[in-house]
Design a protein around this motif. Structure first.
Motif, PDB file in Angstrom:
ATOM      1  N   LYS B 121       0.829  -1.207   0.000  1.00  0.00           N
ATOM      2  CA  LYS B 121       0.000   0.000   0.000  1.00  0.00           C
ATOM      3  C   LYS B 121       0.860   1.252   0.000  1.00  0.00           C
ATOM      4  CE  LYS B 121      -4.081  -2.042   2.110  1.00  0.00           C
ATOM      5  NZ  LYS B 121      -4.604  -2.487   3.399  1.00  0.00           N
ATOM      6  N   ARG B 122       1.880   1.274   0.828  1.00  0.00           N
ATOM      7  CA  ARG B 122       2.736   2.463   0.910  1.00  0.00           C
ATOM      8  C   ARG B 122       3.410   2.748  -0.430  1.00  0.00           C
ATOM      9  NH1 ARG B 122       8.202   2.689   2.410  1.00  0.00           N
ATOM     10  NH2 ARG B 122       8.900   4.786   2.972  1.00  0.00           N
ATOM     11  N   LEU B 123       3.802   1.692  -1.129  1.00  0.00           N
ATOM     12  CA  LEU B 123       4.496   1.865  -2.401  1.00  0.00           C
ATOM     13  C   LEU B 123       3.522   1.909  -3.581  1.00  0.00           C
ATOM     14  CD1 LEU B 123       7.404  -0.661  -1.719  1.00  0.00           C
ATOM     15  CD2 LEU B 123       7.483   1.829  -1.486  1.00  0.00           C
ATOM     16  N   ALA B 124       2.228   1.730  -3.289  1.00  0.00           N
ATOM     17  CA  ALA B 124       1.190   1.764  -4.328  1.00  0.00           C
ATOM     18  C   ALA B 124       1.472   0.763  -5.443  1.00  0.00           C
ATOM     19  CB  ALA B 124       1.026   3.184  -4.897  1.00  0.00           C
ATOM     20  N   ILE B 125       1.870  -0.432  -5.068  1.00  0.00           N
ATOM     21  CA  ILE B 125       2.048  -1.504  -6.055  1.00  0.00           C
ATOM     22  C   ILE B 125       0.672  -2.126  -6.289  1.00  0.00           C
ATOM     23  CG2 ILE B 125       3.187  -3.699  -6.558  1.00  0.00           C
ATOM     24  CD1 ILE B 125       5.321  -2.892  -4.458  1.00  0.00           C
ATOM     25  N   PRO B 126       0.175  -2.110  -7.528  1.00  0.00           N
ATOM     26  CA  PRO B 126      -1.165  -2.664  -7.761  1.00  0.00           C
ATOM     27  C   PRO B 126      -1.212  -4.135  -7.356  1.00  0.00           C
ATOM     28  CG  PRO B 126      -0.391  -1.439  -9.682  1.00  0.00           C
ATOM     29  CD  PRO B 126       0.788  -1.589  -8.764  1.00  0.00           C
ATOM     30  N   SER B 127      -2.287  -4.511  -6.663  1.00  0.00           N
ATOM     31  CA  SER B 127      -2.339  -5.881  -6.137  1.00  0.00           C
ATOM     32  C   SER B 127      -2.508  -6.903  -7.259  1.00  0.00           C
ATOM     33  CB  SER B 127      -3.464  -6.015  -5.118  1.00  0.00           C
ATOM     34  OG  SER B 127      -4.691  -5.680  -5.721  1.00  0.00           O
ATOM     35  N   ASN B 128      -2.902  -6.435  -8.443  1.00  0.00           N
ATOM     36  CA  ASN B 128      -3.029  -7.383  -9.561  1.00  0.00           C
ATOM     37  C   ASN B 128      -1.858  -7.284 -10.544  1.00  0.00           C
ATOM     38  OD1 ASN B 128      -3.529  -4.912 -10.598  1.00  0.00           O
ATOM     39  ND2 ASN B 128      -5.506  -5.409 -11.549  1.00  0.00           N
ATOM     40  N   SER B 129      -0.802  -6.603 -10.152  1.00  0.00           N
ATOM     41  CA  SER B 129       0.336  -6.460 -11.071  1.00  0.00           C
ATOM     42  C   SER B 129       1.196  -7.716 -11.056  1.00  0.00           C
ATOM     43  CB  SER B 129       1.190  -5.250 -10.672  1.00  0.00           C
ATOM     44  OG  SER B 129       1.827  -5.485  -9.434  1.00  0.00           O
ATOM     45  N   PRO B 130       1.907  -7.982 -12.145  1.00  0.00           N
ATOM     46  CA  PRO B 130       2.797  -9.157 -12.145  1.00  0.00           C
ATOM     47  C   PRO B 130       3.842  -9.064 -11.034  1.00  0.00           C
ATOM     48  CG  PRO B 130       2.769  -8.057 -14.317  1.00  0.00           C
ATOM     49  CD  PRO B 130       1.929  -7.230 -13.404  1.00  0.00           C
ATOM     50  N   TRP B 132       3.497  -7.742  -8.071  1.00  0.00           N
ATOM     51  CA  TRP B 132       2.946  -8.132  -6.769  1.00  0.00           C
ATOM     52  C   TRP B 132       2.660  -9.624  -6.718  1.00  0.00           C
ATOM     53  CZ3 TRP B 132       3.556  -6.577  -2.236  1.00  0.00           C
ATOM     54  CH2 TRP B 132       2.783  -7.111  -1.190  1.00  0.00           C
ATOM     55  N   MET B 133       2.203 -10.198  -7.840  1.00  0.00           N
ATOM     56  CA  MET B 133       2.017 -11.650  -7.870  1.00  0.00           C
ATOM     57  C   MET B 133       3.324 -12.343  -7.522  1.00  0.00           C
ATOM     58  SD  MET B 133      -1.085 -12.297  -8.482  1.00  0.00           S
ATOM     59  CE  MET B 133      -0.949 -14.074  -8.790  1.00  0.00           C
ATOM     60  N   PHE B 134       4.399 -11.840  -8.113  1.00  0.00           N
ATOM     61  CA  PHE B 134       5.726 -12.421  -7.868  1.00  0.00           C
ATOM     62  C   PHE B 134       6.100 -12.281  -6.393  1.00  0.00           C
ATOM     63  CE2 PHE B 134      10.375 -11.964  -7.810  1.00  0.00           C
ATOM     64  CZ  PHE B 134      10.778 -13.091  -8.515  1.00  0.00           C
ATOM     65  N   LEU B 135       5.969 -11.056  -5.871  1.00  0.00           N
ATOM     66  CA  LEU B 135       6.364 -10.811  -4.484  1.00  0.00           C
ATOM     67  C   LEU B 135       5.481 -11.577  -3.513  1.00  0.00           C
ATOM     68  CD1 LEU B 135       6.847  -6.945  -4.609  1.00  0.00           C
ATOM     69  CD2 LEU B 135       8.654  -8.630  -4.236  1.00  0.00           C
ATOM     70  N   GLU B 137       3.876 -14.228  -3.882  1.00  0.00           N
ATOM     71  CA  GLU B 137       4.078 -15.680  -3.922  1.00  0.00           C
ATOM     72  C   GLU B 137       5.521 -16.024  -3.573  1.00  0.00           C
ATOM     73  OE1 GLU B 137       2.149 -18.031  -3.882  1.00  0.00           O
ATOM     74  OE2 GLU B 137       0.253 -17.462  -4.811  1.00  0.00           O
ATOM     75  N   CYS B 138       6.203 -15.092  -2.918  1.00  0.00           N
ATOM     76  CA  CYS B 138       7.568 -15.361  -2.452  1.00  0.00           C
ATOM     77  C   CYS B 138       8.509 -15.678  -3.621  1.00  0.00           C
ATOM     78  CB  CYS B 138       7.542 -16.511  -1.435  1.00  0.00           C
ATOM     79  SG  CYS B 138       8.991 -16.582  -0.377  1.00  0.00           S
ATOM     80  N   GLY B 139       8.217 -15.060  -4.777  1.00  0.00           N
ATOM     81  CA  GLY B 139       9.089 -15.251  -5.933  1.00  0.00           C
ATOM     82  C   GLY B 139       8.816 -16.530  -6.704  1.00  0.00           C
ATOM     83  N   PHE B 140       7.814 -17.272  -6.274  1.00  0.00           N
ATOM     84  CA  PHE B 140       7.502 -18.513  -6.978  1.00  0.00           C
ATOM     85  C   PHE B 140       6.421 -18.285  -8.027  1.00  0.00           C
ATOM     86  CE2 PHE B 140       9.172 -20.226  -2.953  1.00  0.00           C
ATOM     87  CZ  PHE B 140      10.075 -21.161  -3.444  1.00  0.00           C
ATOM     88  N   ASP B 141       6.467 -19.104  -9.026  1.00  0.00           N
ATOM     89  CA  ASP B 141       5.398 -19.234  -9.996  1.00  0.00           C
ATOM     90  C   ASP B 141       4.514 -20.342  -9.418  1.00  0.00           C
ATOM     91  OD1 ASP B 141       3.913 -19.435 -12.265  1.00  0.00           O
ATOM     92  OD2 ASP B 141       5.636 -19.582 -13.607  1.00  0.00           O
ATOM     93  N   ALA B 142       3.348 -19.946  -8.912  1.00  0.00           N
ATOM     94  CA  ALA B 142       2.578 -20.884  -8.093  1.00  0.00           C
ATOM     95  C   ALA B 142       1.761 -21.837  -8.956  1.00  0.00           C
ATOM     96  CB  ALA B 142       1.687 -20.121  -7.120  1.00  0.00           C
ATOM     97  N   GLU B 143       2.348 -22.963  -9.305  1.00  0.00           N
ATOM     98  CA  GLU B 143       1.605 -24.042  -9.963  1.00  0.00           C
ATOM     99  C   GLU B 143       0.477 -24.494  -9.041  1.00  0.00           C
ATOM    100  OE1 GLU B 143       2.247 -25.232 -12.959  1.00  0.00           O
ATOM    101  OE2 GLU B 143       1.175 -27.150 -13.002  1.00  0.00           O
ATOM    102  N   GLU B 144       0.799 -24.622  -7.779  1.00  0.00           N
ATOM    103  CA  GLU B 144      -0.199 -24.966  -6.759  1.00  0.00           C
ATOM    104  C   GLU B 144       0.361 -24.510  -5.421  1.00  0.00           C
ATOM    105  OE1 GLU B 144      -2.921 -27.590  -7.295  1.00  0.00           O
ATOM    106  OE2 GLU B 144      -3.656 -27.368  -5.247  1.00  0.00           O
ATOM    107  N   HIS B 145      -0.184 -23.406  -4.917  1.00  0.00           N
ATOM    108  CA  HIS B 145       0.256 -22.915  -3.612  1.00  0.00           C
ATOM    109  C   HIS B 145      -0.753 -23.366  -2.577  1.00  0.00           C
ATOM    110  CE1 HIS B 145       1.325 -19.283  -0.831  1.00  0.00           C
ATOM    111  NE2 HIS B 145       1.475 -20.431  -0.250  1.00  0.00           N
ATOM    112  N   ASP B 146      -0.287 -24.150  -1.643  1.00  0.00           N
ATOM    113  CA  ASP B 146      -1.186 -24.673  -0.610  1.00  0.00           C
ATOM    114  C   ASP B 146      -0.380 -24.804   0.669  1.00  0.00           C
ATOM    115  OD1 ASP B 146      -2.775 -26.184   1.100  1.00  0.00           O
ATOM    116  OD2 ASP B 146      -3.647 -27.344  -0.543  1.00  0.00           O
ATOM    117  N   ASP B 147      -0.647 -23.899   1.627  1.00  0.00           N
ATOM    118  CA  ASP B 147       0.129 -23.916   2.861  1.00  0.00           C
ATOM    119  C   ASP B 147      -0.285 -25.018   3.813  1.00  0.00           C
ATOM    120  OD1 ASP B 147       1.967 -22.034   2.194  1.00  0.00           O
ATOM    121  OD2 ASP B 147       1.130 -20.414   3.408  1.00  0.00           O
ATOM    122  N   GLY B 148      -1.347 -25.757   3.420  1.00  0.00           N
ATOM    123  CA  GLY B 148      -1.610 -27.027   4.087  1.00  0.00           C
ATOM    124  C   GLY B 148      -2.316 -26.967   5.425  1.00  0.00           C
TER     125      GLY B 148
END
Lengths: 552, 552
Positions: B121-130, B132-135, B137-148
């Motif tokens: 929010k402070r940096l105004a990074i759009p939440s739907n931007s690539p 933010w998706m990257f950040l 998801e911890c830098g992962f390309d989430a094929e399947e993210h499931d914290d279980g």
């Protein structure tokens, strides 16, 4: 204090005037006892507030020191360890904290902040976005941002001060250099003010067109225009920093005076400490240790301070006329000192009092501060204390900013309620970016070319990552001429301070994405069960007890 | 290795398969000598590579440990000190480093990473931007993210595994809980798998629909689909983490076996250490120290590991068929261990070997590694070593990432060239977020409720911010039953390790906005003069010498 129709809490001040000089030694003021320099306007300021006689910066060079002032965080926490080292975009600055209090944080002058362009690109923050403007100006609203060093090799294309000088009849690509920071020497030749031999000659520009005059004018204009808006104005002079030239009449105002003797001994030159030896042998150490430097440059340095004092007189008169002295916290300080040949060194970057101790005058106009007016405080005070002081003065809370702000508010001291809670101050000195590092030959990891100073009421301990550590007994040896680190008569003093420094390192808040409140909320009895993470319960009965917070 | 028409350097591998279990103890594998558990597939993996017998995590809980794996940085450097503590947006992750090598970093399973929404929010990074998706998801390309961990209180609205279970005939809002992690107890009642009493019963879902089976399937699908694309696949199982339930036949596979005796003594219960005492007295410590827990839960835990081994067998067969075992670095490890009643404790969060030591198997298929195949290494290895290992394996440089990556590449060890350069490992344990913190009453600053462990070849030293420090002699006392911190016969061991730890703290790279290259370039002789900052020159002659780099 006129607070009619104001949203400012009764107990809060409306504004902060945060005046900073660059490279001004703690002792180069009349009120701190200089033998020939008179600074009546700054002294009058001290008469209205508290002069902190033991105030210290947290970094031994402009960039790192200023980032500590602007973030309220130690150098190891904000990470901008030297000039030109970008400040991480995640570091909150004065502008972040004060806008939460509806106060504009405005800049006139220098910050020496480098924005983190690599992070901007990685995060895809548009370079023309308001957020990037805010970040890249170190959280300031830049009324006039001028870092004050504009060598021909990297002159900003559109420097307002250069435009101003041209409008005043000083043409050229870079009148900052050729007019404001150059002289006509004895042979009638234009000589760059960068060169020390220029020091005794007057600057090409007259006083009223100097950088100091110009920045003061910009500050006055801002304050007039701001009216009843709330502001924190950072008036940040480049002087008395290099280049050492000053306009008439300041250029020869102290030329005839007997300068105080330098603080140095022949014994110091016999040091085997590799860093100190390299500082002695460096170009700057040698240049500033020459007798003629003392004779020609020091009077100019004092003239630059005198010039600031005169212009501050104008500013203070204006504030008084506008009534702003009644509702404004005023601070006068510096980003670090200057060796000027003391200890056979020049500039800064190391840990002696000449560098790390700075002037610090704070005026709180409220009646609660009446009892401390005109007093001198011996409390140990640090640069990181100013931002929490501003937050409290402007009506904000410091308790909720603990993961950010590492200093403590000075308001209780100003109000005569109590002393600080501090037992020591810390200053970090990185010398690995200096050319002098080449005098040491191979050293370990470049980023460990640094030292950390811990100074308490009596001792100064220096943990030097290269070479041995140092210990000075400032009661016995205020001039720091005798390193006692290997002196067995000192008992466990060095070891105890070493351990204190270790605790200090471990107490730093690198990690700002969580707060004490989050820790306490997470650890509340029953919290995990209520969130559905039901770990450690045998059966439904235990789970019910857990839900009630009885089983933790 | 088929590298026809490839841009991968000859010496580089194409892919990395980075398999992580959650809460798997170092000794809960056949190849590490477990007395009853057999893990033939993982053991076969060990036979093809190096099994690091002394591998350690850097954080004693999922979140902090994983962020060290994913950033290659110690906890004090990345700052995400506990579960749910956001990772600063400025922390570069595996995805940042590997995309520079044109390798996709893909996730199947758990990361336990919390994105820094406040910074977004402070940096105004759009939440739907690539970005933010990257950040996020911890830098992962989430094929399947499931914290279980999907308790009913906070079930994600659209969890793919829940959709899958519904499609397989397990209806409800949260079949993750009611089917995959619940059992039918002896009374025929549905009982939540969170409760320990559920452990001996089979999960409602059959093995082929378990989380372990499902995630393995997702990984296989990804690898098939990826073809010749380069990838680093993080297959991150939630198991054998809580809830302690497993599908048939694994639920009673070890029920009849004699479990190893717990590592605990009555003497330990007499400790006066406030943190250890609180861990004993906590709900989890008490629950996991019951005899019936050992009898009922430990067999289920072993069953969960056995289940993972069987499914890994499927995965490895698939890799072999696809030829991927020839060009892929394969790693098998865990994010931390589990007390399971040892030392009268449960879960993790403290510094004993049961928690901080993890399985670590690394297979490099290249011929250079042939000499170390099937060997066991006693080198001290840390979680932070994996990312530099991946960078080197994939053909990248670690030297230019020094301000980021704090571990060291294991490739030279795998290639039999040399041992690591490491003299000790460090693990940080924050317990202030735990409900058990309430057993200590008032303690100092919440964020200092932590301990830091330094373990060398022989000793383990624990700097505990609350309570006394600890020292174990692992040669004499591998079970860590005797704290020797106050034992005068140990001489200066504790003091020496304390000092090593202080050096370690000072060597951390909090500050990532500058590099060694920047330091060296800035300090190059003549650099400042050439930039126009001509400080320390008396006259033009000296300046010329400075420009030539002769005066520094």
């Amino acid at each position: 204090m006129n607070q009619l129709e104001s949203n400012v809490p009764d107990a809060a001040l409306r504004n902060v005037l945060f005046i900073m000089c660059d490279q001004l030694r703690w002792d180069a003021l009349g009120c701190s006892g200089h033998p020939c320099l008179e600074t009546p306007n700054i002294d009058r300021l001290a008469g209205k507030g508290v002069r902190f006689d033991r105030a210290f910066v947290n970094g031994a060079v402009c960039g790192s020191s200023r980032m500590s002032y602007y973030t309220g965080r130690y150098v190891v926490s904000h990470g901008a360890r030297w000039n030109q080292v970008p400040l991480e975009v995640t570091q909150k600055t004065m502008g972040d904290h004060l806008r939460e209090l509806d106060v504009r944080t405005v800049l006139v002058g220098k910050t020496h902040m480098r924005a983190d362009e690599a992070a901007r690109k990685r995060l895809a923050i548009p370079s023309n976005s308001p957020e990037w403007m805010f970040l890249s100006e170190c959280g300031f609203d830049a009324e006039e941002h001028d870092d004050g060093l504009h060598p021909d090799a990297r002159v900003p294309m559109d420097l307002p001060y250069n435009r101003f000088l041209r409008s005043q009849g000083f043409p050229g690509d870079n009148p900052w250099h050729t007019a404001a920071n150059s002289v006509i020497d004895a042979d009638g030749e234009l000589c760059s003010g960068w060169l020390l031999r220029s020091a005794p000659f007057p600057a090409v520009v007259p006083d009223e067109l100097s950088e100091t005059a110009y920045m003061t004018d910009r500050a006055i204009e801002f304050i007039r225009r701001a009216g009843d808006d709330r502001w924190c104005l950072h008036l940040s002079y480049i002087k008395p920093h290099w280049p050492y030239v000053v306009s008439a009449p300041y250029h020869d105002m102290y030329a005839g005076e007997a300068m105080p003797a330098p603080n140095r001994t022949e014994a110091e030159l016999k040091t085997t400490h590799p860093v100190i030896r390299a500082l002695h042998r460096s170009r700057i150490g040698r240049a500033m240790s020459r007798t003629e430097t003392r004779q020609l440059v020091l009077p100019t340095y004092l003239g630059l301070v005198k010039q600031i004092d005169d212009h501050l007189g104008r500013l203070f008169s204006e504030l008084e006329q506008l009534g702003r002295l009644d509702d404004t916290l005023v601070v006068f300080t510096s980003d670090h000192g200057e060796y000027m040949g003391d200890h056979w060194m020049g500039e800064k970057d190391w840990i002696n009092e000449e560098v790390v101790r700075v002037p610090m005058i704070v005026i709180d106009p409220r009646s609660q501060a009446d009892n401390t007016r005109g007093t001198t405080s011996n409390e140990l005070v640090e640069a990181v204390d100013l931002l929490p002081t501003f937050v409290e003065a402007l009506g904000g809370e410091n308790e909720t900013r603990k993961q950010w702000l590492e200093g403590e508010s000075l308001i209780p001291v100003l109000h005569g309620e109590r002393g600080t809670r501090r037992e020591f101050v810390v200053c970090e000195a990185d010398w690995g970016f200096l050319e002098m590092a080449n005098h040491l030959g191979e050293t370990k990891e470049p980023r460990l070319r640094r030292a950390t100073m811990l100074r308490d009421e009596r001792f100064k301990y220096v943990l030097s990552e290269i070479g041995s550590n140092l210990l000075y007994d400032l009661d016995e040896d205020p001039d720091e001429q005798h390193d006692r680190f290997d002196d067995s008569s000192m008992g466990s003093v060095a070891a105890d301070l070493h351990e204190q420094l270790f605790e200090w390192f471990r107490s730093r808040h690198h990690d700002t994405t969580f707060s004490d409140e989050m820790i306490n909320a997470t650890s509340a009895p029953g919290r995990t069960a209520k969130s559905g993470i039901m770990i450690g319960y045998w059966d439904e009965e235990e789970l019910s007890a857990g839900m009630r917070g009885e089983l933790y």
